[in-house]
Motif scaffolding. Structure first.
Motif: not given
Length: 243
Positions: A198-199, A205-209, A221-223, A227-228
């Motif tokens: 879904f994300a 945008r996505v935030l990874f916490i 899509k980039a994250v 992922p970096q």
């Protein structure tokens, strides 16, 4: 539209948020992902005034989120929240749950609230469940009633706190379908979720916490596809390819 600047929050001696700085633009869908206990839900609860924060600032269209009653009412007429466990009143019908906020918070005329409440139940596919009480509904139906209730306040944004995690797998699709339609219609949404598909498909945008800090953020899509940060890579590998 929503601005967080250096937000800190502790529960006792445990610092849960360690300087969160992020923003959400009007019409944007932002998904927050990360392991359990990383502070994702606390961010939403601070935005909506359900929790106080210790340091930093949170504002919604320039209005600072404080814990005083006037601020909380002002915030909750602009930003609605959908909870993991629905939080519906079991002794009231689906329609009564939907019109609760407009009647008692916004002081709308009952006839107008009822008319819009029925229209919102139809919008989430539950026109025939208006007079049914929540215990007689499936989990997916209860969550769709909760979304209709959030929409009844005519909010500028909706916060979703893991809205599908309490549902049986076969019921998840109906709720995500309603959320996809809201995104298509331009609703500003902040979604704490484990639904990576879904994300990837819906979020701007996505935030990874992790550990109370934003480890990585960027276009969804980039994250999610490239992922970096090693911690993001490890998390997504575990979520997408569990043993």
């Amino acid at each position: 539209m929503i601005e967080l600047s250096d937000v800190h929050k502790s529960f006792g001696k445990v610092e849960v948020l360690k300087g969160i700085t992020a923003s959400v633009d009007k019409g944007e869908v932002v998904c927050i992902i990360g392991p359990s206990g990383s502070g994702k839900s606390t961010i939403l609860r601070c935005i909506n005034g359900l929790e106080s924060y210790d340091r930093g600032t949170i504002s919604i269209e320039g209005l600072r989120v404080n814990r005083d009653a006037r601020s909380i009412v002002a915030i909750r007429t602009q930003v609605s929240m959908v909870f993991q466990r629905f939080n519906l009143f079991p002794h009231r019908t689906a329609l009564d749950n939907v019109i609760e906020g407009p009647l008692y918070v916004k002081k709308e005329p009952r006839a107008a609230a009822l008319e819009r409440g029925r229209a919102l139940l139809a919008q989430v596919g539950l026109a025939d469940k208006a007079d049914v009480h929540p215990p007689q509904l499936s989990g997916g139906q209860q969550q769709r009633v909760a979304i209709a209730r959030a929409l009844a306040m005519q909010p500028k944004a909706i916060l979703f706190d893991e809205p599908t995690s309490a549902l049986d797998p076969e019921l998840v699709g109906d709720v995500l379908g309603v959320m996809r339609k809201l995104a298509d219609d331009g609703m500003t949404m902040v979604v704490v979720t484990h639904e990576i598909g879904f994300a990837r498909d819906v979020a701007d945008r996505v935030l990874f916490i992790d550990g109370g800090v934003i480890v990585e953020q960027g276009p969804a899509k980039a994250v999610l596809n490239q992922p970096q940060h090693p911690r993001t890579q490890d998390f997504l590998r575990r979520v997408l390819h569990p043993l």
